[in-house]
Motif scaffolding. Structure first.
Motif, PDB file in Angstrom:
ATOM      1  N   ALA A  97       0.805  -1.222   0.000  1.00 52.18           N
ATOM      2  CA  ALA A  97       0.000   0.000   0.000  1.00 52.18           C
ATOM      3  C   ALA A  97       0.841   1.276   0.000  1.00 52.18           C
ATOM      4  O   ALA A  97       0.304   2.367  -0.155  1.00 52.18           O
ATOM      5  N   GLU A  98       2.134   1.159   0.184  1.00 52.09           N
ATOM      6  CA  GLU A  98       3.082   2.274   0.175  1.00 52.09           C
ATOM      7  C   GLU A  98       2.881   3.194   1.386  1.00 52.09           C
ATOM      8  O   GLU A  98       1.885   3.129   2.083  1.00 52.09           O
ATOM      9  N   SER A  99       3.847   4.066   1.612  1.00 56.03           N
ATOM     10  CA  SER A  99       3.819   4.942   2.779  1.00 56.03           C
ATOM     11  C   SER A  99       2.902   6.142   2.548  1.00 56.03           C
ATOM     12  O   SER A  99       2.535   6.460   1.409  1.00 56.03           O
ATOM     13  N   ASP A 100       2.548   6.825   3.648  1.00 54.96           N
ATOM     14  CA  ASP A 100       1.735   8.039   3.532  1.00 54.96           C
ATOM     15  C   ASP A 100       2.445   9.091   2.687  1.00 54.96           C
ATOM     16  O   ASP A 100       1.804   9.841   1.945  1.00 54.96           O
ATOM     17  N   LYS A 101       3.766   9.129   2.778  1.00 59.04           N
ATOM     18  CA  LYS A 101       4.530  10.096   1.987  1.00 59.04           C
ATOM     19  C   LYS A 101       4.413   9.795   0.495  1.00 59.04           C
ATOM     20  O   LYS A 101       4.196  10.708  -0.315  1.00 59.04           O
ATOM     21  N   GLY A 106      -2.480  12.707   4.495  1.00 62.86           N
ATOM     22  CA  GLY A 106      -2.211  13.232   5.824  1.00 62.86           C
ATOM     23  C   GLY A 106      -1.323  14.457   5.759  1.00 62.86           C
ATOM     24  O   GLY A 106      -1.563  15.377   4.969  1.00 62.86           O
ATOM     25  N   GLU A 107      -0.273  14.476   6.562  1.00 64.48           N
ATOM     26  CA  GLU A 107       0.630  15.629   6.595  1.00 64.48           C
ATOM     27  C   GLU A 107       1.451  15.761   5.318  1.00 64.48           C
ATOM     28  O   GLU A 107       2.089  16.794   5.092  1.00 64.48           O
ATOM     29  N   HIS A 108       1.420  14.755   4.473  1.00 61.16           N
ATOM     30  CA  HIS A 108       2.178  14.790   3.221  1.00 61.16           C
ATOM     31  C   HIS A 108       1.330  15.251   2.033  1.00 61.16           C
ATOM     32  O   HIS A 108       1.810  15.250   0.902  1.00 61.16           O
ATOM     33  N   ALA A 117      -8.043  13.370   1.597  1.00 58.69           N
ATOM     34  CA  ALA A 117      -6.681  12.842   1.702  1.00 58.69           C
ATOM     35  C   ALA A 117      -5.965  13.437   2.912  1.00 58.69           C
ATOM     36  O   ALA A 117      -5.012  12.841   3.430  1.00 58.69           O
ATOM     37  N   THR A 118      -6.399  14.606   3.339  1.00 61.65           N
ATOM     38  CA  THR A 118      -5.790  15.248   4.502  1.00 61.65           C
ATOM     39  C   THR A 118      -6.484  14.855   5.798  1.00 61.65           C
ATOM     40  O   THR A 118      -5.997  15.153   6.881  1.00 61.65           O
ATOM     41  N   ALA A 119      -7.660  14.221   5.674  1.00 69.17           N
ATOM     42  CA  ALA A 119      -8.407  13.810   6.854  1.00 69.17           C
ATOM     43  C   ALA A 119      -7.880  12.469   7.357  1.00 69.17           C
ATOM     44  O   ALA A 119      -6.967  11.876   6.786  1.00 69.17           O
ATOM     45  N   GLY A 120      -8.457  12.000   8.433  1.00 65.66           N
ATOM     46  CA  GLY A 120      -8.064  10.699   8.967  1.00 65.66           C
ATOM     47  C   GLY A 120      -9.259   9.782   9.080  1.00 65.66           C
ATOM     48  O   GLY A 120     -10.362  10.109   8.644  1.00 65.66           O
ATOM     49  N   GLY A 121      -9.041   8.619   9.665  1.00 70.03           N
ATOM     50  CA  GLY A 121     -10.125   7.710   9.947  1.00 70.03           C
ATOM     51  C   GLY A 121     -10.848   7.195   8.720  1.00 70.03           C
ATOM     52  O   GLY A 121     -10.239   6.850   7.700  1.00 70.03           O
ATOM     53  N   LEU A 122     -12.176   7.157   8.816  1.00 67.62           N
ATOM     54  CA  LEU A 122     -13.004   6.553   7.779  1.00 67.62           C
ATOM     55  C   LEU A 122     -12.889   7.273   6.447  1.00 67.62           C
ATOM     56  O   LEU A 122     -12.845   6.632   5.390  1.00 67.62           O
ATOM     57  N   ARG A 123     -12.832   8.613   6.476  1.00 67.78           N
ATOM     58  CA  ARG A 123     -12.775   9.359   5.217  1.00 67.78           C
ATOM     59  C   ARG A 123     -11.497   9.030   4.436  1.00 67.78           C
ATOM     60  O   ARG A 123     -11.542   8.840   3.220  1.00 67.78           O
ATOM     61  N   ARG A 124     -10.383   8.945   5.117  1.00 65.77           N
ATOM     62  CA  ARG A 124      -9.138   8.604   4.432  1.00 65.77           C
ATOM     63  C   ARG A 124      -9.196   7.171   3.920  1.00 65.77           C
ATOM     64  O   ARG A 124      -8.732   6.886   2.810  1.00 65.77           O
ATOM     65  N   ALA A 125      -9.752   6.260   4.713  1.00 65.02           N
ATOM     66  CA  ALA A 125      -9.864   4.869   4.282  1.00 65.02           C
ATOM     67  C   ALA A 125     -10.752   4.748   3.042  1.00 65.02           C
ATOM     68  O   ALA A 125     -10.449   3.984   2.123  1.00 65.02           O
ATOM     69  N   ILE A 127     -11.434   7.149   0.671  1.00 61.30           N
ATOM     70  CA  ILE A 127     -10.829   7.688  -0.547  1.00 61.30           C
ATOM     71  C   ILE A 127      -9.618   6.856  -0.971  1.00 61.30           C
ATOM     72  O   ILE A 127      -9.313   6.750  -2.164  1.00 61.30           O
ATOM     73  N   SER A 128      -8.967   6.216  -0.008  1.00 59.61           N
ATOM     74  CA  SER A 128      -7.796   5.397  -0.326  1.00 59.61           C
ATOM     75  C   SER A 128      -8.166   4.132  -1.097  1.00 59.61           C
ATOM     76  O   SER A 128      -7.323   3.544  -1.771  1.00 59.61           O
ATOM     77  N   ASN A 129      -9.424   3.706  -0.967  1.00 56.19           N
ATOM     78  CA  ASN A 129      -9.871   2.474  -1.627  1.00 56.19           C
ATOM     79  C   ASN A 129     -11.109   2.692  -2.489  1.00 56.19           C
ATOM     80  O   ASN A 129     -11.783   1.729  -2.862  1.00 56.19           O
ATOM     81  N   SER A 130     -11.398   3.952  -2.808  1.00 52.42           N
ATOM     82  CA  SER A 130     -12.647   4.275  -3.493  1.00 52.42           C
ATOM     83  C   SER A 130     -12.731   3.682  -4.895  1.00 52.42           C
ATOM     84  O   SER A 130     -13.812   3.250  -5.331  1.00 52.42           O
ATOM     85  N   LEU A 131     -11.624   3.624  -5.623  1.00 55.26           N
ATOM     86  CA  LEU A 131     -11.663   3.081  -6.982  1.00 55.26           C
ATOM     87  C   LEU A 131     -12.036   1.601  -6.956  1.00 55.26           C
ATOM     88  O   LEU A 131     -12.890   1.143  -7.723  1.00 55.26           O
ATOM     89  N   GLY A 132     -11.402   0.852  -6.072  1.00 52.48           N
ATOM     90  CA  GLY A 132     -11.712  -0.571  -5.961  1.00 52.48           C
ATOM     91  C   GLY A 132     -13.141  -0.814  -5.511  1.00 52.48           C
ATOM     92  O   GLY A 132     -13.828  -1.700  -6.034  1.00 52.48           O
ATOM     93  N   TRP A 133     -13.615  -0.015  -4.544  1.00 48.69           N
ATOM     94  CA  TRP A 133     -14.984  -0.177  -4.054  1.00 48.69           C
ATOM     95  C   TRP A 133     -16.003   0.066  -5.160  1.00 48.69           C
ATOM     96  O   TRP A 133     -16.964  -0.695  -5.313  1.00 48.69           O
TER      97      TRP A 133
END
Length: 224
Positions: A97-101, A106-108, A117-125, A127-133
């Motif tokens: 899944a590669e690093s946050d950087k 997040g901070e990157h 992408a700057t948020a945490g928790g569910l929203r980041r999860a 958007i991080s997997n939205s294409l696959g979903w």
């Protein structure tokens, strides 16, 4: 308008030829259906009635579900699997899944990054997997539509032959459904494997799906 067309020409081109192919499928399918109707002493149908029929729906849905399954599996497989020399693969050593950087979250995150992408928790999860979903959801809905439309078309044929209709459960585990399904799946999987392997040694100048013409065969994850 000209700028919009230029900046979105790739999507617009494939959307246009998709609609043309869908229309062509409807016209050809209607002709085939009406030929069979005449053989069975039935009445020919209009193209609009054919488009609304289960026969047309099952043919469309079974193609859609196989295409979206292809992309879903390719998207997920390329997270962890690599192919040396292919531009369709990530660079060797970047499996996972590669690093946050690397992912600029997040901070990157950078100016212009999606707000989630700057948020945490569910929203980041999400958007991080939205294409696959989304690809998975379209596949599941298309598969369901294929099974329902295929059942309706099959039962109409069974009633014409004076046979008892099937229920949905019997149909989706039966040979008719899986013959049509696997016929499409195997062609999609072969197409992906061919693209991954052939792009190691073959080039298409200027294409984002090809390595630069002068790139070594072993160069991985490099696109022209």
């Amino acid at each position: 308008m000209t700028r919009f067309i230029k900046e979105n020409s790739l999507s617009l081109f494939f959307l246009l030829i998709f609609l043309l192919a869908l229309f062509g499928q409807a016209i050809a399918g209607q002709a085939k259906f009406n030929d069979q109707q005449l053989v069975d002493d039935g009445q020919p149908v209009s193209v609009w009635r054919y488009i609304a029929s289960s026969d047309f729906a099952v043919d469309v849905a079974e193609n859609w579900q196989s295409e979206y399954l292809q992309f879903l599996l390719f998207i997920l497989a390329t997270v962890w699997l690599v192919q040396r020399g292919s531009p369709e693969s990530k660079e060797l050593g970047k499996e996972g899944a590669e690093s946050d950087k690397d992912q600029m979250i997040g901070e990157h995150a950078r100016p212009g990054s999606p707000s989630w992408a700057t948020a945490g928790g569910l929203r980041r999860a999400l958007i991080s997997n939205s294409l696959g979903w989304v690809m998975g959801l379209v596949f599941a809905l298309s598969w369901l539509a294929q099974s329902v439309a295929g059942l309706a078309a099959g039962n109409a044929e069974r009633l014409t032959d004076l046979r008892d209709p099937e229920n949905w459960g019997s149909y989706v585990i039966g040979p008719e459904f899986w013959s049509r399904t696997l016929q499409n799946w195997q062609s999609e999987f072969l197409a992906v494997a061919s693209m991954v392997a052939l792009s190691i040694y073959l080039r298409q100048r200027g294409s984002a799906e090809s390595k630069p013409v002068g790139a070594p065969h072993g160069a991985t994850g490099i696109e022209g």
